[in-house]
Design an enzyme around this catalytic site. Sequence first.
Site, PDB file in Angstrom:
ATOM      1  CB  CYS A 151      -0.958  -0.033   1.182  1.00 28.51           C
ATOM      2  SG  CYS A 151      -0.202  -0.434   2.765  1.00 28.51           S
ATOM      3  CE1 TYR A 152       2.073   4.123   5.115  1.00 36.78           C
ATOM      4  CE2 TYR A 152       2.883   1.977   5.800  1.00 36.78           C
ATOM      5  CZ  TYR A 152       2.255   3.173   6.101  1.00 36.78           C
ATOM      6  OH  TYR A 152       1.825   3.414   7.373  1.00 36.78           O
TER       7      TYR A 152
END
Lengths: 342, 342, 342, 342
Positions: free
Chosen positions: B149-150
């Site tokens: 996600c990051y």
Amino acid sequence: MIKAGVVGGTGYTGVELLRLLAQHPQVELAAITSRAEAGTRVADMFPSLRRRVDLCFSDPASARLDECDVVFFATPNGIAMQQAPALLDAGVRVIDLAADYRITDIAEWEKWYGMRHASPECVERAVYGLPEINRAAIAGARLVANPGCYPTAVQLGLAPLVEAGVVELGSLIADAKSGVSGAGRKAEVSSLFAEASDNFKAYGVAGHRHLPEIRQGLSRLAQKPVGLTFVPHLTPLIRGIHATLYARVAREADFQALFEQRYAGEAFVDVLPPGSHPETRSVRAANLCRIAVHRPQGGDTLVVLSVIDNLVKGAAGQAVQNMNIMFGLPETDSLWQLPVLP
Amino acid sequence: MIKAGVVGGTGYTGVELLRLLAQHPQVELAAITSRAEAGTRVADMFPSLRRRVDLCFSDPASARLDECDVVFFATPNGIAMQQAPALLDAGVRVIDLAADYRITDIAEWEKWYGMRHASPECVERAVYGLPEINRAAIAGARLVANPGCYPTAVQLGLAPLVEAGVVELGSLIADAKSGVSGAGRKAEVSSLFAEASDNFKAYGVAGHRHLPEIRQGLSRLAQKPVGLTFVPHLTPLIRGIHATLYARVAREADFQALFEQRYAGEAFVDVLPPGSHPETRSVRAANLCRIAVHRPQGGDTLVVLSVIDNLVKGAAGQAVQNMNIMFGLPETDSLWQLPVLP
Amino acid sequence: MIKAGVVGGTGYTGVELLRLLAQHPQVELAAITSRAEAGTRVADMFPSLRRRVDLCFSDPASARLDECDVVFFATPNGIAMQQAPALLDAGVRVIDLAADYRITDIAEWEKWYGMRHASPECVERAVYGLPEINRAAIAGARLVANPGCYPTAVQLGLAPLVEAGVVELGSLIADAKSGVSGAGRKAEVSSLFAEASDNFKAYGVAGHRHLPEIRQGLSRLAQKPVGLTFVPHLTPLIRGIHATLYARVAREADFQALFEQRYAGEAFVDVLPPGSHPETRSVRAANLCRIAVHRPQGGDTLVVLSVIDNLVKGAAGQAVQNMNIMFGLPETDSLWQLPVLP
Amino acid sequence: MIKAGVVGGTGYTGVELLRLLAQHPQVELAAITSRAEAGTRVADMFPSLRRRVDLCFSDPASARLDECDVVFFATPNGIAMQQAPALLDAGVRVIDLAADYRITDIAEWEKWYGMRHASPECVERAVYGLPEINRAAIAGARLVANPGCYPTAVQLGLAPLVEAGVVELGSLIADAKSGVSGAGRKAEVSSLFAEASDNFKAYGVAGHRHLPEIRQGLSRLAQKPVGLTFVPHLTPLIRGIHATLYARVAREADFQALFEQRYAGEAFVDVLPPGSHPETRSVRAANLCRIAVHRPQGGDTLVVLSVIDNLVKGAAGQAVQNMNIMFGLPETDSLWQLPVLP
């Protein structure tokens, strides 16, 4: 394609309506009006709509709403009652998401809403838009009074019991909890994050405008006046209503079966298995009401739990459902998206 | 119809994947496995799926995943690397939402993930599934490593600058904030409501597993090693990542134009007008990355703001996007729903 | 007993000041003024003060503030600069929680605050009230400019590095996150629960009023101009600021020791052990700043994490701390309550 | 100084007790035990206590609790009943914050708590620690059963009506809403932020352990059995209980006056003026119960609103209040801090 207009699209009900209409396969968004925001691009105010809704808010005066097939009023109370008559005369169907046409007793309405009704002659033509109770009438309606959010959750939760005459009608209790979006997108101190977050309170215990609406609806179902104590609360949710309903048993019945049979075939009412506790998030962003019925310790008091998303089944979603019914479309058009969880 | 299997559907990434696949016009959900929950109805665990997903979790041992066209791993790290090789041999396409195939340097992967890699021979066959950077390779892939996600938010935010060689590569900074669903649906004290609500903190400053993944991605774009300081934070959101990215200007350019041109035509990356501040809620529940680029006070430091929903563009939505590309479907299939705001 | 007056007690800074003053062993609350709420009982507006604060808001015109020993301005910017001079002439000590006397460069102040300064002659007499940096001057001050919330967190976090000259001064970065109470108790749409909850965004990237204040403070410490990129964000907390500070190492040092020595003996600054991640809730409702210093992967970039409660150490608590110093009281009087966790 | 020991200080009730005891002018914290955390510094687990509580958790086996004047059990149910007898024999006063000694009917207790009672002989010696109802007995008690959180809010809200015999006793309803800290600091999926945030639900409608406790308390006041429907709900607060209580009028009375007279002189019960709606935040972090009584539309149903902080008046604060009474200290010692708002 159905040409749809929206009057007053700058509140939470309005932006939710835009979200649903923009994804509707049979609808063309023709106009969105806002006096205050005329000229502003809708997507500049609501960035969630960027690249999908390409309209600007238009001035109510210049918008050709009379060329629409249907016009939604997502306005404060007191606007639709002034503008709907002309639209109806022009053959436009009208769905009012505010309260102007919900109460048939004009004097009662004027007492609770603190103003004179501008088009009392339309009130009796208006159909109360709770499809699970009133579907046939909605199909033929030119003017629909879309129900309030609390009234939707409470009536759907109590209807099977009241219709069947199995509970005492004089002492119904509705303890309802609403998310803060129910207060609208108005700049008020009491709705600030720093006030409403990490906080819980009741309000309007002395009397809330949704009380007469619920009482009217239940009394129609019972075919006699009902007595109701209604206590609304504010809870730190963005969306969601949870109604906890208490009724004394008047006549024995299989209450679970009663609910299941009453809502069999309904796309948007889900009766949970015995012992369930519906959560507001299980209907988040979806046009659904989930209901569970309990009889704690086998006593005399029934407890019904009923949850909706106040902006969807409690407002914009129900309005689209009503439109679908009025225009003979599949009732689930644009309303078949799954809830967002977590 | 594409027959899809999901391994490990009991976490947040899993339920989000089910939400998207259940609404996909070209997908048939064939099997969802969970050792711990075998036999449980999926909708009993996730009531949001009631009446729409009619499957039970099946035991991994008995599920015929090899009969699927595609299998998604929504499992903890270390599972896909054991099971993917057999599925690939059986002709099944595999999309791993965990980290097993994201890092090409096996030793580096083993250091950060603290285990031996079970199928290092598959790592080089795996395609890193960031479509806006890697679309062509994804189209031909049998095995896709779905990004973290990051890394999605950070790489999409920095890619135009790094590709164009206009910023100093030795001192990039990514200050990233994530909602709590990023920690997964694991029973951990630190993720409790009473711990994470009304609280903000950094974590993993000494080193987070997404650091090598981001560094690898940016270094590929730069075609040389980049230096990155990455500080993740936990913020009281359910969903959402906001990456605030800092880069020193190395060469003058029209940075706004650079971003707009880089993402022109991309359905899921939205470059905002100058001066904008994207909000996480503007992408809530949608497969979108919204980006704004700033140059405060005309100085040497660029500030890029990049937001995604960690469960959608940061996980399940991106996985479906990859599937669409792999199977030649319209890239927006099942991913065209509008964000939910408020 | 010290007779204290509060001008403008209806905001969050005001009610927090009342909470602290009402519990102060050496203070008698003499008057609280509010034009809009004159006559209202304070406890009717803030029920948390019921039975403990028995005052009414009084009209600023009739309140005898000149009979107080100290007057706090918990007003919007631009009020204190008009009223403070007369109070100072009457021998009253003044503590301004707004920004009127924070910036010594009048032109700079007028540019950022968009108004003419009404008492520029007082600006140079004003002492910047950050006790850990300026204690001696505060002890002798008649007029204290209480620092802003972001400037408190950022300056305390960077002071040891800047004073010691161990970091590059041209490229400091402050990535700061604030709870919503920082926006005040003003009825604004952007601070509504339904807007700010479950949402995260940056704001004011082009330039925030706290930037010149921080820059001025750090430049004084460095004895030369510093370059700072300051990006504030709004996060769904009621209270709390988390500043993540980035600085390039210019000279090697034992950075942990530097912080510990700099703040040894300070009651309200707590340097955490190496590897720590301070949480905003660990200072909730307390006059504390907790700080941790990191050097990720042993690289060139230092990361300092600094947390405060914006309403306490970032406003009302610091004001009381300043008052304690000005009147020779124990610095911890009324400020020794433990943080509220969870 | 009173030497106090705490058994099981790692939960939310425990840390709140430490916060209050650490600030108590007459208490010396002698020992805090935890089997799991023996050797850990308390302040490492709860950073809010850094530099103020300098103890380590000690092993229950080695801690000299028998040398304390008072020992608090902030343990799960079933621990105090094993350890209290020996402490009582050693002359130590005991306050159990769990449920072991709350229910006098041993069989009833064993049914609801699902275990055998280990010291039934102590149950009748135990005094139920609700000071506003039971103060005299508490003053002479060696063993106090500190009430549950819901029972505190509900009993204080109904006591005036039940004692005066003015309501129907067969059909009382308590619709109660609790913050998530009420579930404790246990790693459970249902208490995760991503589950409990932005969500509202009822639970335990079929039967909650606090039901028999409330029923016992109210029946004592009524001197006859009462019938009660009790529905607890989980709401996204960290702290706070809001009980909405419904009772049918059996005999006319001035209900407002009844409440005011009943609680006149009570430091920790605040009866609000007619028409009020107490908010949970108005008692946040304070040992207070605020109550309002309504009679909507002048009908037959009374609505009482009662709020507490579940960790303070609903647990640790009440325990300290009981200790103060048992030791003849001012009842407000360490409990006079103002609520934290916002």
